[in-house]
Structure formats: structure tokens, C-alpha cells
Design a protein around this motif. Structure first.
Motif, PDB file in Angstrom:
ATOM      1  N   THR A  76       0.837  -1.193   0.000  1.00  0.00           N
ATOM      2  CA  THR A  76       0.000   0.000   0.000  1.00  0.00           C
ATOM      3  C   THR A  76       0.873   1.245   0.000  1.00  0.00           C
ATOM      4  O   THR A  76       1.778   1.380   0.837  1.00  0.00           O
ATOM      5  CB  THR A  76      -0.932   0.021   1.226  1.00  0.00           C
ATOM      6  N   ILE A  82       3.256   7.373  -4.677  1.00  0.00           N
ATOM      7  CA  ILE A  82       2.952   6.976  -6.056  1.00  0.00           C
ATOM      8  C   ILE A  82       3.512   8.006  -7.042  1.00  0.00           C
ATOM      9  O   ILE A  82       4.100   7.662  -8.065  1.00  0.00           O
ATOM     10  CB  ILE A  82       1.435   6.817  -6.245  1.00  0.00           C
ATOM     11  N   THR A  89      -0.489   3.331 -14.435  1.00  0.00           N
ATOM     12  CA  THR A  89      -1.150   2.063 -14.744  1.00  0.00           C
ATOM     13  C   THR A  89      -1.901   2.163 -16.065  1.00  0.00           C
ATOM     14  O   THR A  89      -2.161   3.258 -16.566  1.00  0.00           O
ATOM     15  CB  THR A  89      -2.133   1.673 -13.631  1.00  0.00           C
ATOM     16  N   TRP A 343       2.688  -6.100 -11.773  1.00  0.00           N
ATOM     17  CA  TRP A 343       2.024  -5.553 -10.586  1.00  0.00           C
ATOM     18  C   TRP A 343       0.619  -5.087 -10.960  1.00  0.00           C
ATOM     19  O   TRP A 343       0.434  -4.391 -11.963  1.00  0.00           O
ATOM     20  CB  TRP A 343       2.832  -4.392 -10.003  1.00  0.00           C
ATOM     21  N   GLU A 345      -2.913  -3.093  -9.699  1.00  0.00           N
ATOM     22  CA  GLU A 345      -3.504  -2.173  -8.722  1.00  0.00           C
ATOM     23  C   GLU A 345      -4.920  -2.673  -8.431  1.00  0.00           C
ATOM     24  O   GLU A 345      -5.826  -2.525  -9.240  1.00  0.00           O
ATOM     25  CB  GLU A 345      -3.528  -0.746  -9.260  1.00  0.00           C
ATOM     26  N   LYS A 346      -5.079  -3.294  -7.231  1.00  0.00           N
ATOM     27  CA  LYS A 346      -6.372  -3.880  -6.860  1.00  0.00           C
ATOM     28  C   LYS A 346      -7.379  -2.795  -6.514  1.00  0.00           C
ATOM     29  O   LYS A 346      -8.521  -2.802  -6.979  1.00  0.00           O
ATOM     30  CB  LYS A 346      -6.200  -4.839  -5.686  1.00  0.00           C
ATOM     31  N   LYS A 348      -7.307   1.674  -5.090  1.00  0.00           N
ATOM     32  CA  LYS A 348      -6.490   2.883  -5.149  1.00  0.00           C
ATOM     33  C   LYS A 348      -5.321   2.789  -4.165  1.00  0.00           C
ATOM     34  O   LYS A 348      -5.510   2.696  -2.955  1.00  0.00           O
ATOM     35  CB  LYS A 348      -7.353   4.116  -4.829  1.00  0.00           C
ATOM     36  N   GLY A 349      -4.079   2.779  -4.708  1.00  0.00           N
ATOM     37  CA  GLY A 349      -2.884   2.760  -3.877  1.00  0.00           C
ATOM     38  C   GLY A 349      -2.502   1.390  -3.348  1.00  0.00           C
ATOM     39  O   GLY A 349      -1.506   1.275  -2.624  1.00  0.00           O
ATOM     40  N   LYS A 350      -3.233   0.335  -3.694  1.00  0.00           N
ATOM     41  CA  LYS A 350      -2.928  -1.005  -3.197  1.00  0.00           C
ATOM     42  C   LYS A 350      -2.491  -1.885  -4.369  1.00  0.00           C
ATOM     43  O   LYS A 350      -3.267  -2.130  -5.293  1.00  0.00           O
ATOM     44  CB  LYS A 350      -4.149  -1.605  -2.495  1.00  0.00           C
ATOM     45  N   PHE A 351      -1.240  -2.358  -4.313  1.00  0.00           N
ATOM     46  CA  PHE A 351      -0.647  -3.080  -5.426  1.00  0.00           C
ATOM     47  C   PHE A 351      -0.278  -4.499  -5.014  1.00  0.00           C
ATOM     48  O   PHE A 351       0.212  -4.725  -3.906  1.00  0.00           O
ATOM     49  CB  PHE A 351       0.606  -2.350  -5.935  1.00  0.00           C
ATOM     50  N   LYS A 377      -5.972  -3.814 -14.037  1.00  0.00           N
ATOM     51  CA  LYS A 377      -5.245  -2.545 -14.029  1.00  0.00           C
ATOM     52  C   LYS A 377      -3.782  -2.846 -13.698  1.00  0.00           C
ATOM     53  O   LYS A 377      -3.455  -3.231 -12.578  1.00  0.00           O
ATOM     54  CB  LYS A 377      -5.857  -1.592 -13.005  1.00  0.00           C
ATOM     55  N   VAL A 379       0.434  -2.003 -13.626  1.00  0.00           N
ATOM     56  CA  VAL A 379       1.454  -0.959 -13.522  1.00  0.00           C
ATOM     57  C   VAL A 379       2.387  -1.061 -14.733  1.00  0.00           C
ATOM     58  O   VAL A 379       2.935  -2.131 -15.017  1.00  0.00           O
ATOM     59  CB  VAL A 379       2.265  -1.130 -12.217  1.00  0.00           C
TER      60      VAL A 379
END
Length: 407
Positions: A76, A82, A89, A343, A345-346, A348-351, A377, A379
Motif C-alpha cells: 500500500t 505513487i 497504470t 504488478w 492495482e487492486k 487505489k494505492g494497493k498493489f 489494471k 502498472v
């Protein structure tokens, strides 16, 4: 006596549960302390783990602390992190992917940009203003000065013809002789200004200075000062490098995939990140001497003359394509000795890391054969920074974590 032994046995049996309870409490206490103990790992080699600071025995880097009890596979980051990592992404979708075959080639001087400077008159090279190769000259710049007795004779002949015309202005024959004598001087590279100067001074000048007819680099000197040259004899050669040929070798069986007018990409050695567009202009129908290879050729611009003839260059020749496949930019895919992952992005801000299987690949994109679905989504920039941050925070290789979440 038996009674005393019985009482002793009863006492020992009654003490055993208490001792076991105390031992369990001590073990639990030690386990809790061990769980709270700080653990350290190497950012480059996450398999190195120890419970005290130090250096990595493999690469010598300082070990960094991490929380080994953190089992969350996701990483996170806040908005500032970020932005700082330049993480962007893209939503993956199906599209077309063209494959390439790489042909070995090289940069070659374009003959159309090559000029041989030759003497227009026979004579002795009196002065060389350029005395070495590799010197850049500009159009109109003096290159050499030559002494020519034959030129002096032609000038004298012209002065006599002009004098005859003045004396007999109505004689057409003398006018024709004067015209012919002037044309001879012009053929010997005498300009109108030089001829006018001859008429004003009435003195022959056996010396003539020749300028560069184009800009370029002196690639060859054929004479030295004091040397006699014949009419048309080579003095030096100039090569222009603002445009270069690209030649590449190709087997006859591959030639059917190439056609004149086809657009291909050219990668110059050292400038692979700046691919050039080239149109194939010529396919040599004959095999090269001593080989089973044909040649294809095109031209590319050479701004600021930054490339030199002889540099290696590769041509990316389209050979096949796939339709309706999932593709990603090449930089979005991380490869190491343990496998390949991207990677996701599940939220917002969590990868999260995701193991993928790749397929066909070209210079720009790679096919994702397994591991992703349309709409994920992914990266595309900053993936390697996420990889490093994951090791720093969790002390584990993302592939080890992603293996349990592979779709």
C-alpha cells in the motif's frame, strides 16, 4: 519404610503439573520475545535473513529491517509515494501484436553524398589548404592551389583573341575565336570574375585556387604539395554523413518477407532507445561473394553527424502478427531467475504482484499468455520500484508471495 516411599511418590506426582505449567509459560514468553525481535534482510537478496544488523554476505550491502510477521501480499502506497515513484497504470485489453525478426546490419557511407575533388587543369600542387583526413570542410572553402603552365597559355590565347576583336570588331571569325578561347578558360574552372580580372590586369596568372564543391569530411588525400597532377587527377575525396545507408544481411529464404517500400525499424548500437524508421529501397538479387546471404538497403538521416559509418545497426523486420491477444509494454514485465511477474492495482494505492506467462514479443510490447484478464489494471511504469519496495518492507521475493495468488 514403605509408607515413607509412598508419601514421597505422592509429592512428586503432585509437583509435576506445576513444573509443566511453568515450563509452558516460559516457552510462550520466549516465543513472544522472538516474535517481537527485529529481523533484517538484504534489499537485493531477500533470502538473507538474520536477527541482527550487518552486511549481506553476497553483495556487501547493509541489511535493512523488515516485519517478517507481515503476511499481507499487497503493498500500500499513498498518493505522494505513487507520484514520487512515477507509478502509472493501464487497463489491459485485447489487441494486435506484430512480431519481428532481427537482422544484423551496419551503417555505410551514402555514395550520393560522396564527391571526388579532381584537378581541372594539369599542373603542380603549390599549396594544400587541407593536409589531413578527418577534417570537416564547408562548401566554397579553398582546398588547394595549383600552378599550371597550360592555364597560363590559355589565358594568353584569350588576351590575344580579345585584342583581335577590338582591332577588327566586324570580323566574325575573330569573334568566334574569342568566344572559343573564353569557353576553354571556363572549362578550366575560371569564373567570370577571374576572366574579368584577367582582362583588367592584362597579365596571365598561372595559379588557380579550387574551392570545395560541397560540405563534408575529408576521407582521402591523393596528393601532396609539390606533386604534379594530370587533368582530371584526383586530389581528395569528401564524404557527407548527414545521411547514411543501412545495409543488412538476409538469407534467400527470408527475402520473400521483404519488399521495396516496406517500413522497418532500425536500432543503432548505443542508441537502442531511439529506433529509426527506414524504408527499404533496394534488395540485392545476387548473393554476396563467398556467402549465402543477400543484402537489403535503405537510408536514415544522421542529424548532427552523431553516427559514423561502420557502426553496427539492427533491422527489426516484421515477420508475423497475432490478433486479439492481451499485450503490455515490455517495461511492465519484471523478469528474474525465479520467473516473470507484473504488478496489479487492486484498489487505489494497493498493489499486488501477479505471476504471468509471456508469449510473442517485439521491441515495444509483449504478449501475456496467462495470468491476466482483460480489465486488469496493470502498472506500466515504476514496476521495478514496487519490486524493491516490497523486498524492503516484507523481506521476501514478490514471486514467493504471488505464487499463492496466481489466477
Amino acid at each position: 519404610m514403605e509408607r515413607k516411599q509412598f508419601i514421597r511418590s505422592i509429592a512428586i506426582v503432585s509437583l509435576v503439573p506445576a513444573l509443566l505449567l511453568a515450563a509452558c509459560k516460559e516457552t510462550g514468553k520466549k516465543a513472544a520475545e522472538a516474535g517481537k525481535q527485529q529481523t533484517f534482510t538484504c534489499p537485493m537478496h531477500p533470502q538473507i535473513v538474520q536477527n541482527k544488523p550487518g552486511t549481506c554476505p553476497i553483495c556487501g550491502m547493509d541489511l535493512v529491517p523488515f516485519d517478517k510477521n507481515n503476511k499481507d501480499v499487497a503493498l500500500t502506497l499513498d498518493n505522494s509515494q505513487i507520484a514520487l515513484a512515477n507509478i502509472t497504470t493501464v487497463t489491459i485489453g485485447a489487441g494486435n501484436l506484430a512480431g519481428f525478426k532481427q537482422l544484423n546490419g551496419r551503417l555505410v557511407t551514402d555514395p550520393e553524398k560522396t564527391t571526388v575533388i579532381s584537378s581541372r587543369v594539369p599542373g603542380r600542387v603549390e599549396t594544400l589548404y587541407v593536409r589531413e583526413t578527418g577534417v570537416r570542410v564547408s562548401k566554397g572553402q579553398p582546398l588547394y592551389r595549383i600552378y599550371s603552365e597550360q592555364l597560363a597559355s590559355l589565358q594568353q590565347e584569350y588576351l590575344l583573341a580579345v585584342a583581335q576583336v577590338k582591332q577588327f570588331p566586324d570580323d566574325a571569325r575573330f569573334a568566334q575565336i574569342e568566344k572559343g578561347a573564353r569557353q576553354k578558360l571556363q572549362l578550366y574552372d575560371q569564373s567570370d570574375a577571374a576572366i574579368q580580372q584577367l582582362l583588367q590586369s592584362q597579365k596571365v596568372n598561372p595559379y588557380v585556387t579550387y574551392p570545395a564543391t560541397q560540405s563534408g569530411m575529408v576521407s582521402e588525400l591523393s596528393v601532396t604539395e609539390g606533386q604534379y597532377v594530370s587533368e582530371g587527377g584526383a586530389v581528395m575525396r569528401l564524404e557527407g554523413y548527414n545521411q547514411l545507408w543501412v545495409e543488412a544481411d538476409i538469407y534467400p529464404g527470408e527475402a520473400e518477407a521483404v519488399r521495396p517500400g516496406q517500413t522497418v525499424k532500425v536500432l543503432v548500437a548505443g542508441w537502442e532507445q531511439e529506433p529509426q524508421q527506414m524504408t527499404i529501397q533496394f534488395i540485392n538479387p545476387a548473393l554476396q561473394s563467398g556467402s549465402q546471404l543477400m543484402q537489403i538497403r535503405g537510408t536514415i538521416p544522421n542529424p548532427d553527424n552523431r553516427w559514423q559509418p561502420g557502426l553496427q545497426a539492427n533491422i527489426l523486420l516484421p515477420v508475423k502478427s497475432k490478433n486479439d491477444v492481451l499485450t503490455l509494454p515490455v517495461d511492465a514485465v519484471i523478469r528474474d531467475g525465479k520467473g516473470t511477474h507484473v504488478w496489479i492495482e487492486k484498489t487505489k494505492g494497493k498493489f499486488e504482484p501477479r505471476i504471468v506467462t509471456t508469449g510473442m514479443e517485439n521491441f515495444d510490447a509483449v504478449e501475456i499468455a496467462d495470468g491476466l484478464e482483460a480489465g486488469d489494471k496493470v502498472v506500466v511504469t515504476g514496476a521495478y520500484l514496487l519490486y524493491s519496495e516490497y523486498i524492503l518492507k516484507k523481506g521476501a521475493d514478490p514471486l514467493a508471495s504471488a505464487s499463492g495468488h496466481h489466477h
